[in-house]
Scaffold this motif. Structure first.
Motif, mmCIF file in Angstrom:
data_model
loop_
_atom_site.group_PDB
_atom_site.id
_atom_site.type_symbol
_atom_site.label_atom_id
_atom_site.label_comp_id
_atom_site.label_asym_id
_atom_site.label_seq_id
_atom_site.Cartn_x
_atom_site.Cartn_y
_atom_site.Cartn_z
ATOM 1 N N ALA A 1 0.725 -1.189 -0.038
ATOM 2 C CA ALA A 1 -0.116 -0.037 -0.057
ATOM 3 C C ALA A 1 0.790 1.340 -0.019
ATOM 4 N N GLU A 2 1.997 1.301 0.756
ATOM 5 C CA GLU A 2 2.808 2.314 0.652
ATOM 6 C C GLU A 2 3.680 2.634 -0.642
ATOM 7 N N LEU A 3 3.896 1.509 -1.400
ATOM 8 C CA LEU A 3 4.523 1.678 -2.453
ATOM 9 C C LEU A 3 3.486 2.286 -3.483
ATOM 10 N N ILE A 4 2.237 1.741 -3.467
ATOM 11 C CA ILE A 4 1.259 2.330 -4.393
ATOM 12 C C ILE A 4 1.049 3.801 -4.032
ATOM 13 N N SER A 5 1.003 4.182 -2.678
ATOM 14 C CA SER A 5 0.811 5.558 -2.325
ATOM 15 C C SER A 5 1.813 6.402 -2.876
ATOM 16 N N LYS A 6 3.164 5.987 -2.961
ATOM 17 C CA LYS A 6 4.439 6.854 -3.246
ATOM 18 C C LYS A 6 4.635 6.785 -4.807
ATOM 19 N N TYR A 7 4.284 5.936 -5.655
ATOM 20 C CA TYR A 7 4.163 5.766 -7.199
ATOM 21 C C TYR A 7 3.098 6.569 -7.419
ATOM 22 N N ILE A 8 1.883 6.745 -7.042
ATOM 23 C CA ILE A 8 0.745 7.614 -7.667
ATOM 24 C C ILE A 8 0.853 8.758 -7.218
ATOM 25 N N ALA A 9 1.335 9.167 -6.087
ATOM 26 C CA ALA A 9 1.469 10.674 -5.537
ATOM 27 C C ALA A 9 2.541 11.322 -6.627
ATOM 28 N N LYS A 10 3.393 10.697 -6.963
ATOM 29 C CA LYS A 10 4.443 11.335 -7.990
ATOM 30 C C LYS A 10 4.024 11.490 -9.440
ATOM 31 N N ASP A 11 2.872 10.643 -9.955
ATOM 32 C CA ASP A 11 2.578 10.504 -11.048
ATOM 33 C C ASP A 11 1.214 11.400 -11.541
ATOM 34 N N VAL A 12 0.541 11.891 -10.409
ATOM 35 C CA VAL A 12 -0.505 12.834 -10.781
ATOM 36 C C VAL A 12 -0.215 14.262 -10.221
ATOM 37 N N GLU A 13 -1.105 15.012 -11.301
ATOM 38 C CA GLU A 13 -0.628 16.464 -11.027
ATOM 39 C C GLU A 13 -1.301 17.002 -9.593
ATOM 40 N N ASN A 14 -2.246 16.344 -9.111
ATOM 41 C CA ASN A 14 -3.116 17.053 -7.946
ATOM 42 C C ASN A 14 -2.937 16.015 -6.753
ATOM 43 N N ALA A 15 -1.703 15.766 -6.267
ATOM 44 C CA ALA A 15 -1.728 14.907 -5.008
ATOM 45 C C ALA A 15 -1.928 15.355 -3.823
ATOM 46 N N ILE A 16 -2.161 16.610 -3.779
ATOM 47 C CA ILE A 16 -2.916 17.124 -2.510
ATOM 48 C C ILE A 16 -4.059 17.645 -2.674
ATOM 49 N N ASP A 17 -5.155 17.329 -1.906
ATOM 50 C CA ASP A 17 -6.365 17.616 -1.946
ATOM 51 C C ASP A 17 -6.616 18.784 -1.168
ATOM 52 N N PRO A 18 -7.174 19.989 -2.123
ATOM 53 C CA PRO A 18 -7.200 21.175 -1.408
ATOM 54 C C PRO A 18 -8.575 21.205 -0.621
ATOM 55 N N ASP A 19 -9.398 20.235 -0.654
ATOM 56 C CA ASP A 19 -10.608 20.121 0.120
ATOM 57 C C ASP A 19 -10.602 19.413 1.426
ATOM 58 N N ALA A 20 -9.247 18.929 1.869
ATOM 59 C CA ALA A 20 -9.216 18.084 3.059
ATOM 60 C C ALA A 20 -9.584 18.460 4.253
ATOM 61 N N ASP A 21 -9.409 19.856 4.463
ATOM 62 C CA ASP A 21 -9.586 20.622 5.693
ATOM 63 C C ASP A 21 -11.024 20.943 5.931
ATOM 64 N N LEU A 22 -12.057 20.747 5.027
ATOM 65 C CA LEU A 22 -13.721 21.217 4.893
ATOM 66 C C LEU A 22 -14.179 20.112 5.867
ATOM 67 N N THR A 23 -15.122 20.838 6.267
ATOM 68 C CA THR A 23 -16.113 19.951 6.799
ATOM 69 C C THR A 23 -17.213 19.262 5.933
ATOM 70 N N ASN A 24 -17.961 18.227 6.478
ATOM 71 C CA ASN A 24 -18.962 17.746 5.621
ATOM 72 C C ASN A 24 -19.645 18.604 4.754
ATOM 73 N N GLU A 25 -20.350 19.505 5.615
ATOM 74 C CA GLU A 25 -21.210 20.632 5.099
ATOM 75 C C GLU A 25 -20.453 21.583 4.252
ATOM 76 N N GLU A 26 -19.250 21.792 4.480
ATOM 77 C CA GLU A 26 -18.686 22.945 3.594
ATOM 78 C C GLU A 26 -18.405 22.123 2.259
ATOM 79 N N ARG A 27 -18.013 21.041 2.327
ATOM 80 C CA ARG A 27 -17.600 20.073 0.965
ATOM 81 C C ARG A 27 -19.081 20.113 0.316
ATOM 82 N N VAL A 28 -20.133 19.880 0.826
ATOM 83 C CA VAL A 28 -21.354 20.129 0.127
ATOM 84 C C VAL A 28 -21.642 21.298 -0.732
ATOM 85 N N GLN A 29 -21.277 22.361 0.346
ATOM 86 C CA GLN A 29 -21.708 23.868 -0.349
ATOM 87 C C GLN A 29 -20.673 23.883 -1.210
#
Length: 683
Positions: free
Chosen positions: A606-634
């Protein structure tokens, strides 16, 4: 009759053989002054008990949300015959604890007390014994030094075997784990700093209670296990801790130390809820406090809290917010404390560069120095029911529903332990691999019973087993002694839930489990079958035998640094000899890693998958990670509106350009618009 109840008799007369006698009281001097406890004669052996000794100043007023301050002197004799009050509880895990229920009613912020149970030798009062320091669990949200503690069992299982026992309170929830920036330094971990101060108190005073300050073993379970794991590694505990017993918890776990994004219990995030910039999820709250109470919980809490904290304005920096909360934040409402904890989750330690210098495997590889004994139960989350996964109304699930449940666990549990934020595509790939490994079935049918059992194992492996194995492997790499176990004992009789009040989270009927789970090892060490509101009924002779074997292993490690018994030679786990012990009747040595190959899947694949894909995609960081569920819905609704607007703009643009092209074409067909091709040019 309970043996300590003779405290009421205040007599020194002899009692029949097999009875217990309160022989006398005893006063000792500690740094702060004179403290008086009791000496008991139990089965011909003397035991001294001091309860409710303050080891720090009350963390209230100007000391609130700060590191603990050493207790000052008192000028009177301190009576130490009752437990000190528990710290403020942020969940009800131990509200109806069999042994601590009456004391739980005294919960308060003035709670930094410890208790000492130690052997007493009439013939040699200077004799000292190794020390076992107990750190209770409870998600860093609940529990106290006396929860699940049967004093008689502790006396027989620990003290009579030549070990001094110390249990401590520490601050919980935001009182112990809020964090904020002060200049370029991150402040937090106050509950763990409490533990450090208790260990400092032990170094200065435990000899007065016949304890040996050069042989201190910390032991904890669940969150307490994660704390014990950290205390064994922190630079701040050098000379204070000499061994550690880590049960069903690890500082490697994602729920133990915060890894990335904004910590849930940061002052900014907490303030956002208190100012109603973020809203508590009523759907989640109703599962614990009931649907009726949850209907108006958000409005009621915001109204109450906003009215109380007038100083919490939008223009404050973090230090100013802390000054405001230190003065005005009121935690007197149990409902407020619970729903806040439901929304923000487990209190976590944070990397502050001091007490917690780093996280993950680097923490062990840099700081491992003392022997540890560590392990997990066979299935840590075996007491979870279908309701926890919102599957209690269905007999069978579709494959899609089962896949969604796995993804939620990967996103909510595995992601927490990642060193960096992962993209949704990465998490989905790991979830798919997890589904194939744990839930895929040739019948293509997914009964709720089977799926819940599989999900329990997925969570157990992510949150307990894999982190434990990761920590052990790092210790072995550093050539530091480590003894690994899997607690596999299954009682003959069921384990019943003993809560006097049934919350919706647990259903209407008591939970019955026949598998060893988180905390089940404590059923046998601190009581006769009781721990965390669960109890083995009846407690059989076989259970008693297992308790004796377990007790011998643990006390042998405390006394000798090796848990081996007369019947079992327990090998240390090394890089060249990977072995652990299955604690059972009989116990046995098992070759290989803990619960292999499950740990290999999480710690390697699982850690190998995480490292490989994280380098292979342009958006490895989720900009919505700190939002609450309601804020995500909004935000999702806003994005849909934005996309719709752009679609409309494109459509209008197409129509306009089509109209322009059409009129241009018509004009080109008009004779007047043709060039003068009827003009002849001649020389």
């Amino acid at each position: 009759m309970k043996w300590w109840s003779v405290i009421l008799a205040l007599t020194t007369s002899q009692v029949p053989a097999g009875g217990q006698l309160l022989e006398k009281s005893k006063a000792v001097w500690v740094e702060q002054g004179l403290v008086r406890g009791k000496i008991y004669n139990m089965d011909g052996k003397h035991i001294q008990i001091f309860r409710g000794i303050p080891y720090a100043e009350p963390p209230i007023g100007d000391l609130r949300f700060k590191k603990p301050v050493k207790k000052g002197r008192w000028h009177h004799e301190l009576s130490a015959v009752e437990y000190g009050p528990p710290c403020m509880q942020f969940m009800d895990f131990h509200r109806n604890d069999k042994f601590a229920k009456s004391n739980m009613k005294k919960e308060t912020e003035d709670c930094l007390y410890l208790n000492v149970f130690s052997p007493y030798d009439n013939d040699d009062e200077s004799k000292v014994f190794p020390i076992l320091v107990w750190i209770h669990g409870g998600s860093f949200l609940a529990g106290s030094a006396d929860t699940g503690i049967d004093m008689e069992v502790v006396a027989r299982n620990i003290v009579q075997k030549g070990v001094a026992f110390v249990s401590i309170n520490y601050r919980l929830g935001p009182l112990g784990f809020i964090n904020y920036n002060e200049g370029d330094k991150l402040e937090g971990n106050f509950g763990v700093w409490d533990m450090v101060m208790a260990l400092q108190w032990i170094q200065s005073n435990i000899k007065q209670f016949n304890g040996d300050p050069t042989r201190v073993t910390v032991m904890g379970e669940s969150a307490g296990g994660a704390a014990a794991s950290l205390l064994a590694l922190s630079p701040r505990t050098q000379g204070l801790v000499h061994q550690a017993i880590v049960m069903s918890g690890s500082s490697m776990a994602g729920w133990a130390i915060h890894r990335h994004s904004t910590p849930s219990w940061s002052v900014d995030n907490l303030s956002a809820y208190l100012r109603c910039e973020k809203w508590i999820n009523a759907e989640d709250a109703k599962e614990v406090i009931g649907e009726k109470a949850a209907e108006s919980i958000r409005e009621r809490l915001c109204k109450d809290q906003s009215g109380r904290i007038s100083c919490l304005t939008a223009d404050l920096n973090q230090q100013q917010k802390m000054d405001c909360l230190r003065k005005d934040l009121n935690f007197s409402s149990p409902i407020f404390r619970k729903v806040l904890s439901i929304e923000l989750g487990v209190s976590k330690m944070v990397v502050d560069g001091d007490l917690v210098p780093s996280s993950g495997i680097d923490l062990v590889l840099t700081n491992a120095r003392i022997p540890i004994m560590t392990g997990v139960a066979r299935k840590e989350w075996a007491h979870k029911k279908a309701l926890f996964y919102n599957m209690h109304r269905k007999g069978n699930l579709t494959r899609v529903e089962a896949e969604e449940a796995v993804y939620r666990i990967i996103d909510g549990s595995f992601h927490e332990g990642s060193s960096e934020k992962l993209s949704e595509s990465t998490l989905m790939l790991i979830a798919n691999a997890t589904f194939v490994r744990y839930l895929e079935h040739p019948s293509k049918s997914y009964s709720t019973v089977r799926v819940v059992s599989d999900l329990q194992k997925v969570e157990s492996d992510i949150e307990f087993v894999a982190p434990c194995q990761k920590e052990v492997s790092a210790y072995a790499e550093k050539s530091v002694p480590v003894y690994l176990y899997s607690f596999d004992y299954v009682p003959e009789n069921p384990i019943y839930e003993e809560e006097s009040k049934q919350y919706e989270l647990f259903g209407e009927k008591p939970i019955i489990s026949n598998k060893p789970f988180t905390g089940s090892i404590m059923h046998l060490f601190f009581s006769k079958g009781y721990s965390s509101n669960f109890e083995i009924k009846p407690f059989s002779k076989k259970d008693e035998m297992m308790a004796q074997v377990l007790t011998t292993m643990l006390t042998n490690f405390v006394k000798n640094g090796n848990p081996s018994t007369q019947r079992l030679v327990w090998p240390a786990y090394t890089q060249n000899d990977t072995a652990h012990v299955s604690i059972n009747l009989p116990s046995s040595v098992v070759t290989g890693d803990l619960h292999w190959p499950d740990t290999q899947f999480w710690n390697t694949e699982a850690e190998l998958i995480s490292k490989y894909i994280a380098k292979d995609v342009e958006n490895a960081i989720d900009p919505d990670a700190d939002l609450t569920n309601e804020e995500r819905v909004q935000l999702s609704a806003y994005r849909r509106s934005w996309y719709a607007l752009w679609v409309l703009v494109i459509i209008i643009s197409i129509l306009l350009w089509s109209a322009v092209a059409y009129f241009a074409f018509r004009k080109s067909k008009n004779p007047r618009s043709k060039p003068y091709d009827n003009i002849l040019l001649s020389n």
